[in-house]
Design an enzyme around this catalytic site. Structure first.
Site, PDB file in Angstrom:
ATOM      1  N   GLY A 288      94.346 102.429  40.619  1.00  0.00           N
ATOM      2  CA  GLY A 288      94.310 103.776  41.183  1.00  0.00           C
ATOM      3  C   GLY A 288      95.698 104.315  41.460  1.00  0.00           C
TER       4      GLY A 288
ATOM      5  N   GLU B 251      92.153  96.760  36.160  1.00  0.00           N
ATOM      6  CA  GLU B 251      90.776  96.771  36.622  1.00  0.00           C
ATOM      7  C   GLU B 251      89.888  95.757  35.901  1.00  0.00           C
ATOM      8  OE1 GLU B 251      92.694  99.325  36.299  1.00  0.00           O
ATOM      9  OE2 GLU B 251      92.297 100.832  37.815  1.00  0.00           O
TER      10      GLU B 251
ATOM     11  N   ALA C 278      93.165 100.991  44.224  1.00  0.00           N
ATOM     12  CA  ALA C 278      92.125 101.274  45.223  1.00  0.00           C
ATOM     13  C   ALA C 278      92.089 100.096  46.182  1.00  0.00           C
ATOM     14  CB  ALA C 278      90.786 101.425  44.512  1.00  0.00           C
TER      15      ALA C 278
ATOM     16  N   GLU D  96      96.752 105.800  38.334  1.00  0.00           N
ATOM     17  CA  GLU D  96      95.932 106.995  38.106  1.00  0.00           C
ATOM     18  C   GLU D  96      96.436 108.161  38.943  1.00  0.00           C
ATOM     19  OE1 GLU D  96      92.341 104.708  38.780  1.00  0.00           O
ATOM     20  OE2 GLU D  96      91.601 105.330  36.824  1.00  0.00           O
TER      21      GLU D  96
HETATM   22  N1  T1G Z   1      93.384  96.278  47.787  1.00  0.00           N
HETATM   23  C1  T1G Z   1      93.425  95.675  49.000  1.00  0.00           C
HETATM   24  N2  T1G Z   1      94.293  94.674  49.315  1.00  0.00           N
HETATM   25  C2  T1G Z   1      95.137  94.269  48.349  1.00  0.00           C
HETATM   26  C3  T1G Z   1      95.152  94.841  47.052  1.00  0.00           C
HETATM   27  C4  T1G Z   1      94.222  95.892  46.790  1.00  0.00           C
HETATM   28  N3  T1G Z   1      94.184  96.522  45.616  1.00  0.00           N
HETATM   29  N4  T1G Z   1      96.109  94.192  46.324  1.00  0.00           N
HETATM   30  C5  T1G Z   1      96.664  93.269  47.125  1.00  0.00           C
HETATM   31  N5  T1G Z   1      96.095  93.312  48.335  1.00  0.00           N
HETATM   32  C6  T1G Z   1      96.445  92.472  49.500  1.00  0.00           C
HETATM   33  C7  T1G Z   1      96.221  91.001  49.230  1.00  0.00           C
HETATM   34  O1  T1G Z   1      94.865  90.662  49.478  1.00  0.00           O
HETATM   35  C8  T1G Z   1      97.181  90.396  50.245  1.00  0.00           C
HETATM   36  O2  T1G Z   1      96.558  90.543  51.514  1.00  0.00           O
HETATM   37  C9  T1G Z   1      98.363  91.360  50.239  1.00  0.00           C
HETATM   38  O3  T1G Z   1      97.843  92.597  49.724  1.00  0.00           O
HETATM   39  C10 T1G Z   1      99.507  90.897  49.375  1.00  0.00           C
HETATM   40  O4  T1G Z   1      98.933  90.639  48.084  1.00  0.00           O
HETATM   41  C11 T1G Z   1      89.998 103.336  41.064  1.00  0.00           C
HETATM   42  C12 T1G Z   1      89.118 100.905  41.229  1.00  0.00           C
HETATM   43  C13 T1G Z   1     100.010  94.371  44.160  1.00  0.00           C
HETATM   44  C14 T1G Z   1     100.980  92.836  42.451  1.00  0.00           C
HETATM   45  O5  T1G Z   1      94.086  94.990  40.941  1.00  0.00           O
HETATM   46  O6  T1G Z   1      97.998  92.539  41.732  1.00  0.00           O
HETATM   47  O7  T1G Z   1      92.460 100.580  41.614  1.00  0.00           O
HETATM   48  O8  T1G Z   1      96.425  88.137  52.203  1.00  0.00           O
HETATM   49  O9  T1G Z   1      99.763  88.267  47.942  1.00  0.00           O
HETATM   50  O10 T1G Z   1     102.102  88.701  45.288  1.00  0.00           O
HETATM   51  O11 T1G Z   1      90.677 102.679  38.968  1.00  0.00           O
HETATM   52  O12 T1G Z   1      98.542  92.050  45.125  1.00  0.00           O
HETATM   53  O13 T1G Z   1      98.399  89.519  52.879  1.00  0.00           O
HETATM   54  O14 T1G Z   1      96.123  89.990  53.861  1.00  0.00           O
HETATM   55  O15 T1G Z   1      98.989  89.563  45.861  1.00  0.00           O
HETATM   56  O16 T1G Z   1     103.373  90.725  46.212  1.00  0.00           O
HETATM   57  C15 T1G Z   1      93.568  97.680  41.048  1.00  0.00           C
HETATM   58  C16 T1G Z   1      95.800  93.827  42.802  1.00  0.00           C
HETATM   59  C17 T1G Z   1      92.477  97.767  42.054  1.00  0.00           C
HETATM   60  C18 T1G Z   1      96.125  95.156  42.170  1.00  0.00           C
HETATM   61  C19 T1G Z   1     101.255  92.383  44.904  1.00  0.00           C
HETATM   62  N6  T1G Z   1      94.722  97.043  41.614  1.00  0.00           N
HETATM   63  N7  T1G Z   1      96.944  93.339  43.554  1.00  0.00           N
HETATM   64  O17 T1G Z   1     101.398  91.009  44.673  1.00  0.00           O
HETATM   65  O18 T1G Z   1     101.143  90.170  47.056  1.00  0.00           O
HETATM   66  S1  T1G Z   1      91.057  98.493  41.360  1.00  0.00           S
HETATM   67  C20 T1G Z   1      94.873  95.710  41.517  1.00  0.00           C
HETATM   68  C21 T1G Z   1      97.943  92.685  42.929  1.00  0.00           C
HETATM   69  C22 T1G Z   1      91.434 100.130  41.204  1.00  0.00           C
HETATM   70  C23 T1G Z   1      90.858 102.350  40.336  1.00  0.00           C
HETATM   71  C24 T1G Z   1      90.395 100.950  40.505  1.00  0.00           C
HETATM   72  C25 T1G Z   1      99.014  92.126  43.822  1.00  0.00           C
HETATM   73  C26 T1G Z   1     100.310  92.958  43.815  1.00  0.00           C
HETATM   74  P1  T1G Z   1      96.906  89.478  52.696  1.00  0.00           P
HETATM   75  P2  T1G Z   1      99.658  89.558  47.185  1.00  0.00           P
HETATM   76  P3  T1G Z   1     102.098  90.097  45.803  1.00  0.00           P
END
Ligand code: T1G
Length: 686
Positions: free
Chosen positions: A100, A123, A61, A103
């Site tokens: 997500g 999450e 998400a 999911e």
């Molecule tokens: N949403 C928005 N922006 C995100 C993002 C996200 N989920 N994940 C990363 N970014 C942005 C980050 O801020 C950065 O932005 C750029 O992407 C590169 O990130 C309903 C509710 C995917 C493994 O927890 O683990 O889904 O600074 O430097 O090293 O059940 O990002 O460039 O502007 O980390 O290549 C669950 C979190 C959400 C994944 C990539 N998902 N992200 O790593 O790049 S909750 C997460 C990561 C959810 C559902 C629930 C990593 C990555 P900017 P980065 P990276």
């Protein structure tokens, strides 16, 4: 953001393109629902491949939407629409299918992935639980035990392991698009598989949930989300799909608004901002492809291992052959420990070790890109090292000192090409601790600073730019915390009570236990240097303990007594007597755990605010990262600055004023009062 649909024969390819990580924004969720309707209505389409452009499959998400009210279509409805599609959807996964994103993939009839892909539900690391069926579909697909591991730990699994779990149907060799199209053609004429939502969950064995709860609680400590995730998975295994989905959604929405979720989101974005400071935008870093470390002691060996872990060849320089051997043995001991703990295979450890060359000739560094000095904390010794390095190394080689307390400007004074010099302050053990304080001098060139931030990314460290002062950011705050902890001892608290209160707040250990672990002599050495600078460090009890050679665990006693071979701290009568003498003419009072925590934490925030106001730190969030990644501050509290803002800076100021009136803390700094008046620390960041 775009979602494009291409038709190749009877296969439709839905390509998501929402840089940087294809996060499920509202627009993307809407486009996916519309794609299901369009393709269900197209009789020529027999199967659908869902693939993503860019670096990764849908990574979750859109975390930036979390602070706002959720907008339809809600993700559970998007997943249900895909699962209810008349044509089989095949999720084609590369990069990371997370949260997500996974999911959505679980709503698809099939999942295929390239071998380099990872899949997970992280999450809980954001203080929430999956909110679109992750805890309900996953046990139906891979069973309760595997689902509990994946969801409550929050760590992803690789494609091969996912295939073994049944999370992925096929691992694609070669091109993902071609491979997933071929897979889709192979299933296009088959009947749809049973939707995961209507599958039964294999019954868990007797006692499974009880033992799972114990294991999850032990690992989660004070974090709430992991146990809530376990409850949701259990609900999914014991009730029907609809009831379980309702429970999951209710739990997800409740946690989404929690203090822990806000704190963990704050840390998530701070960690992503840290390696790319805005002041370095557009600066091309100098390339670093080879490195050397001067000094093979604890720090030098740890730094050498950290460099090797990042794949850099390393030369380890010591003063003579014997010291070189000792240094190499220190590095080998690190790798032997990693193999023993199962973190590395012997083959990998051997390969890492083979990349470390020892030597006592600085001439070996004539073509090295980066040299990090990690010798004894003595200015003359360090200056002599850099005098030699600046004569031997290339003029564009980056030269760095790992000093904890000395002024990098004084160390580099007089070297050739000082623009290539800066401080790189690692934290012990350097191959484990993620924090790296990057300390430029007035002459450090921007591309050298940028090279250091790039190096931090290569080392998987969290870099924080620090200005030059005694202790930079982390150790300067630590000095205040230690002085404050002693102040409490002289007003009625005991070492055990202070440590217990800080553990209750969420720290891994209290200030006195920590000193006994690290050794009281290190701080004594720094206080001696401070006195030589005319300062008057406050440590009446610690000074007397050091005079008795009570340096902590390594001497069988420090703030606590230790039985031989037992690291459990025992209250010491010797220490109690010294405290009583030093406290003799001071007012005594009773201390609750909360009052002790305030008297330690709020002066920490006060000093951190001074560091921010002096621009020693550029951002309040950077200070949070220093405390979390260098000193064990609980991540789910967000760091001291986030904790203070969440609590309310006006309250922080009021409590500090009360403590100051009792002589138990310094008064709020001007910067803290200004931040309180402005409603946040951003007022000090401009
Ligand atoms: N949403 C928005 N922006 C995100 C993002 C996200 N989920 N994940 C990363 N970014 C942005 C980050 O801020 C950065 O932005 C750029 O992407 C590169 O990130 C309903 C509710 C995917 C493994 O927890 O683990 O889904 O600074 O430097 O090293 O059940 O990002 O460039 O502007 O980390 O290549 C669950 C979190 C959400 C994944 C990539 N998902 N992200 O790593 O790049 S909750 C997460 C990561 C959810 C559902 C629930 C990593 C990555 P900017 P980065 P990276």
């Amino acid at each position: 953001m775009t979602v494009t649909i291409a038709r190749e024969g009877s296969i439709a390819v839905v390509t998501v393109d929402n840089p940087p990580v294809n996060a499920l924004s509202q627009a993307l969720r809407q486009a996916l629902v519309e794609a299901v309707v369009e393709l269900d209505a197209d009789a020529t389409v027999k199967a659908v491949v869902l693939i993503c452009a860019g670096r990764t499959f849908i990574a979750g998400a859109d975390v930036s939407e979390f602070g706002k009210p959720p907008r339809p279509p809600h993700l559970p409805d998007v997943v249900a629409a895909i699962e209810g599609a008349k044509k089989p959807w095949v999720a084609a996964i590369h990069g990371s299918a997370l949260g997500g994103g996974l999911e959505v993939a679980l709503g698809c009839a099939y999942r295929v992935a390239v071998s380099s892909a990872s899949l997970g539900l992280p999450e809980v690391k954001l203080g929430i639980i999956p909110g679109a069926g992750g805890t309900v579909r996953l046990p139906r697909l891979i069973g309760a035990a595997a689902a509990v591991d994946l969801v409550t730990g929050g760590s992803p699994v690789g494609a091969k392991r996912a295939e073994g779990l049944g999370l992925v149907d096929v691992v694609i060799d070669g091109d993902l698009r071609a491979g997933s199209m071929a897979f889709a053609e192979g299933i296009a004429e088959k009947s749809l598989p049973q939707p995961i939502s209507s599958r039964a969950v294999p019954a868990a064995e007797a006692g499974f949930w009880e033992s799972a709860e114990k294991a999850v609680a032990a690992k989660a400590k004070r974090e709430i989300a992991p146990l809530r995730a376990l409850a949701s998975i259990r609900k999914a295994c014991e009730t029907d799909f609809a009831e379980a989905m309702a429970f999951e959604r209710e739990t997800f929405l409740a946690l989404r608004g929690s203090e822990q979720a806000a704190a963990l989101r704050h840390v998530f974005f701070a960690e992503r901002a840290a390696p790319r400071p805005p002041e370095l935008a557009g600066i091309t870093p100098r390339d670093i492809r080879s490195a050397a470390v001067i000094g093979g002691g604890t720090m030098g060996a740890g730094i050498a291992a950290a460099l090797r872990d990042a794949g850099l060849p390393v030369v380890l320089i010591e003063r003579d052959a014997t010291a070189v051997e000792r240094g190499l043995a220190n590095v080998k001991a690190i790798y032997d420990g990693s193999v023993k703990r199962g973190r590395l295979t012997q083959a990998v450890a051997d390969q890492r070790m083979a990349g470390v060359a020892g030597g006592d000739d600085y001439g070996l560094l004539a073509d090295t890109d980066l040299v990090i000095e990690a010798v004894f904390e003595d200015l003359a010794v360090k200056r002599a090292v850099f005098e030699t390095l600046s004569a031997v190394c290339r003029v564009d080689a980056v030269l760095a000192t790992n000093t904890s307390y000395l002024d990098p400007g004084a160390i580099s004074d007089g070297i050739a090409h000082p623009e290539r010099f800066l401080g790189l302050h690692f934290f012990s053990p350097a191959h484990v601790m993620k924090l790296l304080e990057i300390v430029p001098t007035e002459t450090t060139a921007p591309e050298v600073l940028a090279a250091s931030f790039a190096l931090a990314r290569q080392l998987a460290k969290i870099p924080v730019r620090a200005g030059i002062c005694d202790g930079f950011i982390g150790n300067r705050i630590l000095k205040v915390t230690r002085a404050q902890a002693e102040r409490l001892l002289l007003s009625g608290a005991t070492p055990s009570a202070v440590d217990a209160a800080m553990r209750a707040f969420g720290l891994p250990m209290g200030p006195f236990e920590a000193q006994d672990l690290g050794g009281l002599d290190i701080a004594a050495f720094q206080r001696k240097a401070a006195r030589e600078r005319g300062e008057t460090p406050f440590a009446p009890v610690a000074e007397r303990l050091c005079a008795l050679q009570r340096f902590g665990q390594k001497t069988g006693g420090g703030w606590y007594d230790y039985q031989p071979g037992d690291r459990a701290p025992k209250p010491s009568e010797t220490v109690a007597a010294i405290i009583a003498e030093e406290a003799a003419d001071r007012p005594q009072r009773a201390w609750s755990e909360a009052e002790i925590a305030d008297a330690i934490l709020l002066p920490m925030v006060n000093e951190a605010t001074r560091i921010l106001a002096e621009r020693v730190a550029l951002r309040a969030a950077d200070i949070d990262l220093v405390k979390i990644h260098g000193y064990g501050f609980p991540r789910w509290r967000g760091g001291p600055m986030h904790y203070a803002e969440a609590r309310g800076l006006a309250d922080v100021v009021a409590v500090l004023d009360r403590l100051a009136a009792e002589g138990l803390a310094e008064a709020p700094s001007e910067g803290l009062r200004r931040a309180a008046a402005a409603g946040g620390f951003s007022a000090l960041e401009r």
